[in-house]
Design a protein around this motif. Structure first.
Motif, PDB file in Angstrom:
ATOM      1  N   UNK A  18     -18.529  25.488 -24.768  1.00  0.00           N
ATOM      2  CA  UNK A  18     -18.960  25.130 -23.426  1.00  0.00           C
ATOM      3  C   UNK A  18     -19.040  23.640 -23.188  1.00  0.00           C
ATOM      4  N   UNK A  19     -18.469  22.844 -24.076  1.00  0.00           N
ATOM      5  CA  UNK A  19     -18.514  21.388 -23.974  1.00  0.00           C
ATOM      6  C   UNK A  19     -17.228  20.848 -23.357  1.00  0.00           C
ATOM      7  N   UNK A  20     -17.354  19.745 -22.648  1.00  0.00           N
ATOM      8  CA  UNK A  20     -16.197  19.038 -22.103  1.00  0.00           C
ATOM      9  C   UNK A  20     -16.046  17.726 -22.874  1.00  0.00           C
ATOM     10  N   UNK A  21     -14.917  17.561 -23.538  1.00  0.00           N
ATOM     11  CA  UNK A  21     -14.731  16.402 -24.409  1.00  0.00           C
ATOM     12  C   UNK A  21     -13.955  15.332 -23.651  1.00  0.00           C
ATOM     13  N   UNK A  22     -14.675  14.578 -22.830  1.00  0.00           N
ATOM     14  CA  UNK A  22     -14.085  13.475 -22.084  1.00  0.00           C
ATOM     15  C   UNK A  22     -15.039  12.285 -22.131  1.00  0.00           C
ATOM     16  N   UNK A  23     -14.498  11.131 -21.785  1.00  0.00           N
ATOM     17  CA  UNK A  23     -15.306   9.906 -21.748  1.00  0.00           C
ATOM     18  C   UNK A  23     -14.597   8.899 -20.861  1.00  0.00           C
ATOM     19  N   UNK A  24     -15.326   8.002 -20.243  1.00  0.00           N
ATOM     20  CA  UNK A  24     -14.696   7.010 -19.361  1.00  0.00           C
ATOM     21  C   UNK A  24     -13.973   5.927 -20.153  1.00  0.00           C
ATOM     22  N   UNK A  25     -12.995   5.323 -19.483  1.00  0.00           N
ATOM     23  CA  UNK A  25     -12.363   4.131 -20.042  1.00  0.00           C
ATOM     24  C   UNK A  25     -11.117   4.351 -20.856  1.00  0.00           C
ATOM     25  N   UNK A  26     -10.655   5.597 -20.955  1.00  0.00           N
ATOM     26  CA  UNK A  26      -9.465   5.874 -21.756  1.00  0.00           C
ATOM     27  C   UNK A  26      -8.268   6.133 -20.847  1.00  0.00           C
ATOM     28  N   UNK A  27      -7.041   5.805 -21.294  1.00  0.00           N
ATOM     29  CA  UNK A  27      -5.851   5.927 -20.435  1.00  0.00           C
ATOM     30  C   UNK A  27      -5.398   7.370 -20.271  1.00  0.00           C
ATOM     31  N   UNK A  28      -4.729   7.634 -19.154  1.00  0.00           N
ATOM     32  CA  UNK A  28      -4.191   8.969 -18.891  1.00  0.00           C
ATOM     33  C   UNK A  28      -2.924   9.234 -19.699  1.00  0.00           C
ATOM     34  N   UNK A  29      -2.214   8.190 -20.054  1.00  0.00           N
ATOM     35  CA  UNK A  29      -1.035   8.322 -20.905  1.00  0.00           C
ATOM     36  C   UNK A  29      -0.882   7.056 -21.720  1.00  0.00           C
ATOM     37  N   UNK A  30      -0.161   7.176 -22.821  1.00  0.00           N
ATOM     38  CA  UNK A  30      -0.008   6.036 -23.709  1.00  0.00           C
ATOM     39  C   UNK A  30       1.161   5.154 -23.282  1.00  0.00           C
ATOM     40  N   UNK A  31       0.967   3.867 -23.368  1.00  0.00           N
ATOM     41  CA  UNK A  31       2.049   2.907 -23.183  1.00  0.00           C
ATOM     42  C   UNK A  31       2.091   1.998 -24.407  1.00  0.00           C
ATOM     43  N   UNK A  32       3.287   1.539 -24.735  1.00  0.00           N
ATOM     44  CA  UNK A  32       3.458   0.678 -25.901  1.00  0.00           C
ATOM     45  C   UNK A  32       3.260  -0.770 -25.473  1.00  0.00           C
ATOM     46  N   UNK A  33       2.212  -1.410 -25.993  1.00  0.00           N
ATOM     47  CA  UNK A  33       1.938  -2.796 -25.606  1.00  0.00           C
ATOM     48  C   UNK A  33       2.574  -3.802 -26.559  1.00  0.00           C
TER      49      UNK A  33
END
Length: 325
Positions: free
Chosen positions: A286-301
């Motif tokens: 019943x837990x939702x494993x989310x948190x603020x500040x993380x990207x929706x998709x990965x980009x190579x920097x």
């Protein structure tokens, strides 16, 4: 050199883009005409199908979702194969099948290189992905300029079949990492830990991994978008399990992983994004494993850089051969 490219999906499209971005003469083909249409304005040429592609190009790359798909394309191209042609298999496939197809290419005088990639779609997009290359040394050296455009680190793994086996192994390890990251994140959430702090604790510790530093981010964002689906994960770890069975290795963790993926597919569908395997535990707790500040998709920097051949360390056969030269 004229390069043909078959398969413009999540990985293939990005690899073909690297060739175009670096000035290669590229002809593309995909069963989805909309994908081909997207590449023509970028400088790619369309073709009528695999046979015409092999007729017109010096080397043809396949990057497809299954061994059966690759076999269908290669068998259609065969009449155009001669001693001047190279087939480059960039799919994650079965070593036995790539050997079978390579033998058919060799019968017509052509050469084969299996060159699967590893490192995530975001690195395929920038030419910074890693490449395993299984083939004879002459073919490897002939195509090395192409490989070092497609990827940054290129490892010559040995004969045909060796790259597919190693690639399947790395995908097995990545899946094990994903499943343990899911269990760690859910357990920490249940224990009342802050998810941002948990992420950083994992990242700076001995528990970190490439998978954690990429896939855990899109899990915590909630998008779970790593451009890879559960059916592809199941295929890859199934291939690894088959290798173990063929060599009488009594694996214990691998069968559990196969069972977990089968359950995830039964619940969420085979085209569900692979990080959403965590939903099994979210639903159970019943837990939702989310948190603020993380990207929706990965980009190579990392900046795109010229690739290079990776030489195995120690007095292994490839290194010993180079030292003798």
């Amino acid at each position: 050199m004229k390069i043909g490219f078959v398969g413009l999906g999540n990985v293939g499209g990005k690899l073909a883009g690297s060739l175009l971005r670096n000035g290669f003469d590229v002809t593309v083909h995909d069963l989805n005409p909309d994908l081909v249409a997207e590449f023509v304005p970028r400088g790619a040429k369309p073709t009528s199908g695999p046979l015409a592609l092999m007729q017109d190009c010096d080397a043809v790359i396949t990057c497809l979702p299954s061994p059966a798909a690759s076999a269908a394309v290669v068998e259609e191209m065969l009449p155009a194969v001669d001693s001047s042609k190279i087939w480059m298999e960039m799919s994650t496939t079965d070593a036995g099948e790539v050997k079978r197809l390579a033998a058919l290419v060799a019968e017509r005088g052509g050469a084969t290189m299996e060159c699967p990639v590893s490192g995530g779609c975001h690195r395929a997009d920038t030419g910074n992905i890693s490449i395993f290359a299984g083939c004879d040394r002459d073919t490897f050296e002939r195509m090395l300029p192409t490989l070092t455009t497609l990827g940054r680190r290129v490892l010559h793994t040995g004969d045909i079949g060796s790259a597919s086996i190693l690639k399947v192994m790395t995908n097995y390890l990545a899946t094990a990492n994903l499943l343990t990251c899911c269990e760690a994140l859910v357990t920490m959430k249940a224990a009342g830990m802050d998810m941002n702090t948990t992420y950083e604790a994992m990242k700076i510790s001995s528990g970190t991994s490439f998978v954690h530093e990429t896939e855990s981010q899109v899990i915590l964002n909630g998008s779970r978008d790593i451009s890879f689906t559960m059916d592809l994960v199941k295929k890859d770890i199934g291939l690894f399990q088959s290798i173990a069975e063929d060599h009488d290795v009594p694996l214990e963790i691998s069968p559990l992983m196969v069972g977990i993926l089968n359950d995830g597919i039964a619940r969420f569908g085979e085209r569900e994004l692979s990080p959403n395997i965590i939903r099994r535990l979210e639903e159970a707790t019943g837990l939702s494993i989310t948190a603020p500040g993380f990207p929706a998709e990965m980009t190579d920097d990392e900046p795109e850089e010229p690739g290079y051949e990776v030489i195995p360390t120690g007095l292994s056969a490839p290194l010993a051969k180079l030292l003798d030269q």
